[in-house]
Design a protein around this motif. Sequence first.
Motif, PDB file in Angstrom:
ATOM      1  N   TYR A  21       0.981  -0.836   0.386  1.00  0.00           N
ATOM      2  CA  TYR A  21      -0.441   0.027  -0.423  1.00  0.00           C
ATOM      3  C   TYR A  21       1.249   1.333  -0.044  1.00  0.00           C
ATOM      4  CZ  TYR A  21      -3.544   2.783   1.703  1.00  0.00           C
ATOM      5  OH  TYR A  21      -4.006   4.531   1.897  1.00  0.00           O
ATOM      6  N   LEU A  22       1.989   1.550   0.689  1.00  0.00           N
ATOM      7  CA  LEU A  22       3.148   2.667   0.451  1.00  0.00           C
ATOM      8  C   LEU A  22       4.130   3.071  -0.716  1.00  0.00           C
ATOM      9  CD1 LEU A  22       4.395   1.903   4.435  1.00  0.00           C
ATOM     10  CD2 LEU A  22       2.471   2.839   3.797  1.00  0.00           C
ATOM     11  N   GLY A  23       4.574   1.717  -1.871  1.00  0.00           N
ATOM     12  CA  GLY A  23       4.266   1.948  -2.903  1.00  0.00           C
ATOM     13  C   GLY A  23       5.933   1.496  -2.805  1.00  0.00           C
ATOM     14  N   GLY A  24       6.047   0.990  -2.050  1.00  0.00           N
ATOM     15  CA  GLY A  24       7.515   0.826  -2.053  1.00  0.00           C
ATOM     16  C   GLY A  24       8.431   1.962  -0.778  1.00  0.00           C
ATOM     17  N   SER A  25       7.921   2.876  -0.729  1.00  0.00           N
ATOM     18  CA  SER A  25       8.974   3.599   0.062  1.00  0.00           C
ATOM     19  C   SER A  25       8.077   3.421   1.639  1.00  0.00           C
ATOM     20  CB  SER A  25       8.661   5.434  -0.644  1.00  0.00           C
ATOM     21  OG  SER A  25       6.857   5.587  -0.089  1.00  0.00           O
ATOM     22  N   SER A  26       9.241   4.022   2.600  1.00  0.00           N
ATOM     23  CA  SER A  26       8.358   4.501   4.094  1.00  0.00           C
ATOM     24  C   SER A  26       7.680   5.254   4.304  1.00  0.00           C
ATOM     25  CB  SER A  26       9.857   4.204   4.754  1.00  0.00           C
ATOM     26  OG  SER A  26      10.596   3.305   4.873  1.00  0.00           O
ATOM     27  N   PRO A  27       6.641   5.890   5.503  1.00  0.00           N
ATOM     28  CA  PRO A  27       5.957   6.995   5.492  1.00  0.00           C
ATOM     29  C   PRO A  27       6.599   8.165   6.554  1.00  0.00           C
ATOM     30  CG  PRO A  27       4.666   4.730   6.018  1.00  0.00           C
ATOM     31  CD  PRO A  27       6.062   4.491   5.809  1.00  0.00           C
ATOM     32  N   PHE A  28       5.968   9.000   5.807  1.00  0.00           N
ATOM     33  CA  PHE A  28       6.624  10.225   6.826  1.00  0.00           C
ATOM     34  C   PHE A  28       5.794  10.089   7.879  1.00  0.00           C
ATOM     35  CE2 PHE A  28       9.255  12.998   3.802  1.00  0.00           C
ATOM     36  CZ  PHE A  28       9.985  12.244   3.123  1.00  0.00           C
ATOM     37  N   ALA A  29       6.390  10.511   9.367  1.00  0.00           N
ATOM     38  CA  ALA A  29       4.748  11.151  10.510  1.00  0.00           C
ATOM     39  C   ALA A  29       5.808  12.368  11.144  1.00  0.00           C
ATOM     40  CB  ALA A  29       5.549   9.075  11.382  1.00  0.00           C
ATOM     41  N   PHE A  30       4.563  12.919  10.900  1.00  0.00           N
ATOM     42  CA  PHE A  30       4.035  13.963  11.608  1.00  0.00           C
ATOM     43  C   PHE A  30       4.088  14.300  12.883  1.00  0.00           C
ATOM     44  CE2 PHE A  30       4.598  14.513   7.002  1.00  0.00           C
ATOM     45  CZ  PHE A  30       6.241  15.179   6.701  1.00  0.00           C
ATOM     46  N   THR A  31       4.813  14.753  13.941  1.00  0.00           N
ATOM     47  CA  THR A  31       4.290  15.512  15.429  1.00  0.00           C
ATOM     48  C   THR A  31       3.255  16.154  15.045  1.00  0.00           C
ATOM     49  OG1 THR A  31       5.835  16.654  16.031  1.00  0.00           O
ATOM     50  CG2 THR A  31       6.160  14.117  15.914  1.00  0.00           C
ATOM     51  N   GLU A  32       2.780  16.820  16.011  1.00  0.00           N
ATOM     52  CA  GLU A  32       2.209  18.463  15.747  1.00  0.00           C
ATOM     53  C   GLU A  32       2.983  19.424  15.314  1.00  0.00           C
ATOM     54  OE1 GLU A  32      -0.910  20.589  18.764  1.00  0.00           O
ATOM     55  OE2 GLU A  32       0.529  19.716  19.349  1.00  0.00           O
ATOM     56  N   GLN A  33       4.312  19.393  15.849  1.00  0.00           N
ATOM     57  CA  GLN A  33       4.400  20.809  14.841  1.00  0.00           C
ATOM     58  C   GLN A  33       4.872  20.278  14.153  1.00  0.00           C
ATOM     59  OE1 GLN A  33       5.198  18.266  17.935  1.00  0.00           O
ATOM     60  NE2 GLN A  33       5.087  20.286  19.785  1.00  0.00           N
ATOM     61  N   GLY A  34       4.868  19.189  13.267  1.00  0.00           N
ATOM     62  CA  GLY A  34       5.274  19.034  11.593  1.00  0.00           C
ATOM     63  C   GLY A  34       4.443  18.754  11.275  1.00  0.00           C
ATOM     64  N   VAL A  35       3.063  18.934  11.681  1.00  0.00           N
ATOM     65  CA  VAL A  35       1.743  18.994  11.010  1.00  0.00           C
ATOM     66  C   VAL A  35       1.758  21.059  10.708  1.00  0.00           C
ATOM     67  CG1 VAL A  35      -0.761  19.201  10.592  1.00  0.00           C
ATOM     68  CG2 VAL A  35       1.213  16.916  11.196  1.00  0.00           C
ATOM     69  N   ALA A  36       2.028  21.723  11.464  1.00  0.00           N
ATOM     70  CA  ALA A  36       2.264  22.918  11.563  1.00  0.00           C
ATOM     71  C   ALA A  36       2.647  23.454  10.589  1.00  0.00           C
ATOM     72  CB  ALA A  36       2.266  23.496  12.711  1.00  0.00           C
ATOM     73  N   MET A  37       3.867  23.345  10.446  1.00  0.00           N
ATOM     74  CA  MET A  37       4.930  23.034   9.784  1.00  0.00           C
ATOM     75  C   MET A  37       5.014  23.499   8.474  1.00  0.00           C
ATOM     76  SD  MET A  37       8.093  25.095   9.384  1.00  0.00           S
ATOM     77  CE  MET A  37       8.892  25.027  11.365  1.00  0.00           C
ATOM     78  N   LEU A  38       4.008  21.784   8.391  1.00  0.00           N
ATOM     79  CA  LEU A  38       3.570  21.838   6.738  1.00  0.00           C
ATOM     80  C   LEU A  38       2.773  23.082   5.705  1.00  0.00           C
ATOM     81  CD1 LEU A  38       2.504  17.979   6.662  1.00  0.00           C
ATOM     82  CD2 LEU A  38       3.678  18.943   5.038  1.00  0.00           C
ATOM     83  N   SER A  39       2.279  24.395   7.336  1.00  0.00           N
ATOM     84  CA  SER A  39       0.925  25.083   6.400  1.00  0.00           C
ATOM     85  C   SER A  39       2.383  25.558   6.164  1.00  0.00           C
ATOM     86  CB  SER A  39       0.646  25.599   7.739  1.00  0.00           C
ATOM     87  OG  SER A  39       1.361  25.875   8.495  1.00  0.00           O
ATOM     88  N   SER A  40       3.821  25.507   5.868  1.00  0.00           N
ATOM     89  CA  SER A  40       4.579  27.070   5.710  1.00  0.00           C
ATOM     90  C   SER A  40       5.501  25.985   4.237  1.00  0.00           C
ATOM     91  CB  SER A  40       5.722  27.533   6.832  1.00  0.00           C
ATOM     92  OG  SER A  40       6.776  25.859   6.851  1.00  0.00           O
ATOM     93  N   VAL A  41       4.928  25.276   3.985  1.00  0.00           N
ATOM     94  CA  VAL A  41       5.628  24.285   3.021  1.00  0.00           C
ATOM     95  C   VAL A  41       4.526  24.008   1.876  1.00  0.00           C
ATOM     96  CG1 VAL A  41       6.331  22.842   2.131  1.00  0.00           C
ATOM     97  CG2 VAL A  41       7.169  23.444   4.452  1.00  0.00           C
ATOM     98  N   LEU A  42       3.438  23.960   2.667  1.00  0.00           N
ATOM     99  CA  LEU A  42       1.819  23.692   1.676  1.00  0.00           C
ATOM    100  C   LEU A  42       1.256  24.923   1.515  1.00  0.00           C
ATOM    101  CD1 LEU A  42       1.202  19.916   2.311  1.00  0.00           C
ATOM    102  CD2 LEU A  42       2.471  20.888   0.248  1.00  0.00           C
ATOM    103  N   LYS A  43       0.838  25.638   0.592  1.00  0.00           N
ATOM    104  CA  LYS A  43       0.207  27.072   1.135  1.00  0.00           C
ATOM    105  C   LYS A  43      -1.185  26.966   0.346  1.00  0.00           C
ATOM    106  CE  LYS A  43       5.144  28.927   1.262  1.00  0.00           C
ATOM    107  NZ  LYS A  43       6.169  30.234   1.472  1.00  0.00           N
ATOM    108  N   SER A  44      -1.556  25.892  -0.149  1.00  0.00           N
ATOM    109  CA  SER A  44      -2.399  25.585  -0.630  1.00  0.00           C
ATOM    110  C   SER A  44      -3.775  26.070   0.168  1.00  0.00           C
ATOM    111  CB  SER A  44      -3.079  24.828  -1.627  1.00  0.00           C
ATOM    112  OG  SER A  44      -3.467  23.645  -0.896  1.00  0.00           O
ATOM    113  N   PRO A  45      -5.196  26.879   0.023  1.00  0.00           N
ATOM    114  CA  PRO A  45      -6.050  27.370   0.197  1.00  0.00           C
ATOM    115  C   PRO A  45      -6.859  25.981   1.387  1.00  0.00           C
ATOM    116  CG  PRO A  45      -6.411  28.258  -1.726  1.00  0.00           C
ATOM    117  CD  PRO A  45      -5.331  27.456  -1.318  1.00  0.00           C
ATOM    118  N   LYS A  46      -6.793  24.585   0.278  1.00  0.00           N
ATOM    119  CA  LYS A  46      -7.213  23.779   1.376  1.00  0.00           C
ATOM    120  C   LYS A  46      -6.104  23.156   2.027  1.00  0.00           C
ATOM    121  CE  LYS A  46      -9.785  20.304   1.465  1.00  0.00           C
ATOM    122  NZ  LYS A  46     -11.385  20.051   1.719  1.00  0.00           N
ATOM    123  N   ALA A  47      -5.020  23.215   1.852  1.00  0.00           N
ATOM    124  CA  ALA A  47      -3.866  22.734   3.003  1.00  0.00           C
ATOM    125  C   ALA A  47      -3.957  23.334   4.461  1.00  0.00           C
ATOM    126  CB  ALA A  47      -2.793  22.800   2.097  1.00  0.00           C
TER     127      ALA A  47
END
Length: 163
Positions: free
Chosen positions: A73-99
Motif C-alpha cells: 500500500y505504501l508503494g515501496g517507500s517508508s511513510p513519514f510520520a508528522f508530529t503536531e509541530q510537523g503538521v504545523a510546519m507543513l502549513s509553511s511548505v504547502l500553501k494551498s487554501p485547502k492545506a
Amino acid sequence: MEIEVIQNKIHEIRGFKVMLDYDLASLYEIENRILKQAVKRNISRFPNDFMFILNDNEINQLVSQNVIPSKSYLGGSSPFAFTEQGVAMLSSVLKSPKAIEINISIIRTFVTIRQFALNYTDLQNRINEIEGQFPEIYNVLNYLVEKDNNEVITERTKIGYKN
C-alpha cells in the motif's frame, strides 16, 4: 473538517502522536509524492521531533494493526510520520487554501486531544486525593465491589408452603 475523521488518523508511534504522510496527503487532496517532495525540498524545517521516517518494524506493526492494508500500500517507500509541530510546519511548505484549512482543523484536533488527556489526568489526581482523605470509605467501597464480584451463589432453603 470533522474532528472524528482527523482523530482516526492520529497514531501513537515512538511515544509521539503523529499523522502519516499518506493520510495528510489524502486530507490535503494532493498526491503523497507531492507532499513528500515538498518536505524533502524543505527538510531543514523538519527536525526529528517534527517528522521522522518509519522503520520496517513500525511499518509491520501498522500492517498488523490494520492501520494500513499491506506494505505494498505504501508503494515501496517508508511513510513519514508528522508530529503536531510537523503538521504545523507543513502549513509553511504547502500553501494551498485547502492545506491551510485542513492544517487549522488538524491543529485544533491535536489541542482537543491534549485537553482531554489533561482533564483525564486532573480527574484521576482528584480521585486519588479523595481516596487519601477518606481511606475508610474507599476500603469499604472496594470491599463491596469485590464481594459482589466474588459472591458465590449457593442453594438456599426454600421458604413457603411445603407439600
